[in-house]
Write a protein that holds these residues in place. Sequence first.
Motif, PDB file in Angstrom:
ATOM      1  N   UNK A  46       0.811  -1.214   0.000  1.00 48.67           N
ATOM      2  CA  UNK A  46       0.000   0.000   0.000  1.00 48.67           C
ATOM      3  C   UNK A  46       0.843   1.263   0.000  1.00 48.67           C
ATOM      4  N   UNK A  47       2.076   1.202   0.497  1.00 48.22           N
ATOM      5  CA  UNK A  47       2.960   2.367   0.456  1.00 48.22           C
ATOM      6  C   UNK A  47       4.066   2.159  -0.575  1.00 48.22           C
ATOM      7  N   UNK A  48       3.726   1.401  -1.650  1.00 44.19           N
ATOM      8  CA  UNK A  48       4.604   1.218  -2.804  1.00 44.19           C
ATOM      9  C   UNK A  48       5.941   0.594  -2.448  1.00 44.19           C
ATOM     10  N   UNK A  49       5.947  -0.255  -1.408  1.00 40.84           N
ATOM     11  CA  UNK A  49       7.160  -0.971  -1.001  1.00 40.84           C
ATOM     12  C   UNK A  49       8.344  -0.031  -0.759  1.00 40.84           C
ATOM     13  N   UNK A  50       8.034   1.190  -0.365  1.00 45.02           N
ATOM     14  CA  UNK A  50       9.091   2.191  -0.232  1.00 45.02           C
ATOM     15  C   UNK A  50      10.034   1.872   0.918  1.00 45.02           C
ATOM     16  N   UNK A  51       9.604   1.028   1.867  1.00 49.83           N
ATOM     17  CA  UNK A  51      10.459   0.703   3.011  1.00 49.83           C
ATOM     18  C   UNK A  51      11.229  -0.601   2.816  1.00 49.83           C
ATOM     19  N   UNK A  52      11.160  -1.176   1.608  1.00 49.81           N
ATOM     20  CA  UNK A  52      11.822  -2.464   1.379  1.00 49.81           C
ATOM     21  C   UNK A  52      13.322  -2.388   1.611  1.00 49.81           C
ATOM     22  N   UNK A  53      13.941  -1.247   1.285  1.00 52.95           N
ATOM     23  CA  UNK A  53      15.385  -1.085   1.455  1.00 52.95           C
ATOM     24  C   UNK A  53      15.736  -0.217   2.656  1.00 52.95           C
ATOM     25  N   UNK A  54      14.725   0.221   3.388  1.00 50.36           N
ATOM     26  CA  UNK A  54      14.979   1.116   4.516  1.00 50.36           C
ATOM     27  C   UNK A  54      15.761   0.407   5.617  1.00 50.36           C
ATOM     28  N   UNK A  55      16.522   1.184   6.363  1.00 48.96           N
ATOM     29  CA  UNK A  55      17.296   0.679   7.494  1.00 48.96           C
ATOM     30  C   UNK A  55      17.001   1.556   8.705  1.00 48.96           C
ATOM     31  N   UNK A  56      16.966   0.953   9.877  1.00 51.58           N
ATOM     32  CA  UNK A  56      16.661   1.716  11.081  1.00 51.58           C
ATOM     33  C   UNK A  56      17.222   1.001  12.294  1.00 51.58           C
ATOM     34  N   UNK A  57      17.360   1.740  13.373  1.00 49.00           N
ATOM     35  CA  UNK A  57      17.758   1.158  14.647  1.00 49.00           C
ATOM     36  C   UNK A  57      17.115   1.967  15.764  1.00 49.00           C
ATOM     37  N   UNK A  58      17.058   1.379  16.934  1.00 48.04           N
ATOM     38  CA  UNK A  58      16.409   2.015  18.065  1.00 48.04           C
ATOM     39  C   UNK A  58      15.122   1.293  18.421  1.00 48.04           C
TER      40      UNK A  58
END
Length: 356
Positions: free
Chosen positions: A34-46
């Motif tokens: 639904x959000x165009x897979x925009x977070x497929x390559x995202x990286x995060x921590x915390x």
Amino acid sequence: SSLEKGTTVDLQAKAKGRAEDFLHFSRISPLGNLINNILDEAQASGNWTIPLSLHIPVLDADNSTISGSIHLDDSRFRLTPDFPWASKLNGVMTFTEQQLQADAVTGVMLGGQVVLDGPIGSVDKPLSIRGVLTADGLRDMLPVRGMQRVSGSTGYSSLVHFAPGGRVRVDFKSDLVGLATRFPDGVSKPGAARWPTTIVWRGNGGARDDGKRYLEIHIDGDRSQAILEHDTKRSTGPYFNRGTIGVRIPVQLGAPGLTVLAANPTVDEQAWQDVVDEFSPSEKSGGARQTLPDVARVEIDTPAFLVRDQTLTSTRLTAVRTGGQWDLQLNADQAQGNGIWKPATGKNGQSSLTVR
């Protein structure tokens, strides 16, 4: 017994966990599509705290809705490995089954304070990023000796546009006031000078993603320009496989490697050779991937070309790298013809120039 039409189930929950786990959830759940897979390559921590609500029509579960918020507390995030890290993030990102949105989230990026505000992943609805970048922040992105020529800080604004398939376009603007540079032949920028600058990071314009990404830079009109190409399908070699940099001359992409074009009132060969050396990766880079490709072609058009303690006037020079040497074509008031220049190798090596 049978369920009555319109029966719904409403659930409220509050989750707390690692940022990485939420990104994994977005990849494997309908939210990702639904959000165009925009977070497929995202990286995060915390650690993220996520209160959420789920509304389920029992007889029409396909029309279920979800809403919630992600509470960031000193987190790190970047949209893709190509983006700089945003750290010390604090604030709220709200989401539904259709949209993820940053609500004036604050943090640090490119060495200075930043505010992220707007939808993330929604087509035709850009994310706004406003902040301050510093010379130290730029050096973190490009850790070469040449970045010591940059000092100060400046404000900027950018819009991140999202396209179907996960492609991203970033439009960056700054007047560079407060940022200073030291380069030869009048190309230096005083800190107080206003040099309107636009930078665009984009994919190809076709319906299908070919994996190519382009960085386009325009500084103070035609003062300096650059276009660089990155191929996401290549994992070895320089990050940018080809590009062109121009000083007071338009640019376009050429052959693999880096092309340098200069139409400046003066060009000091040794001074610019020092700049090239400083922006080349050093042994201290620890095996990090080279950012820029090696210089493969140079074209100079200048009234005064300083080389080996001589000044050649009305000079046009083309130099093309062939293996370990450069093939030269020179046309100046003092000399014309072709030549071969072999740069020095090793600490005690000497360069040689043969002119025909």
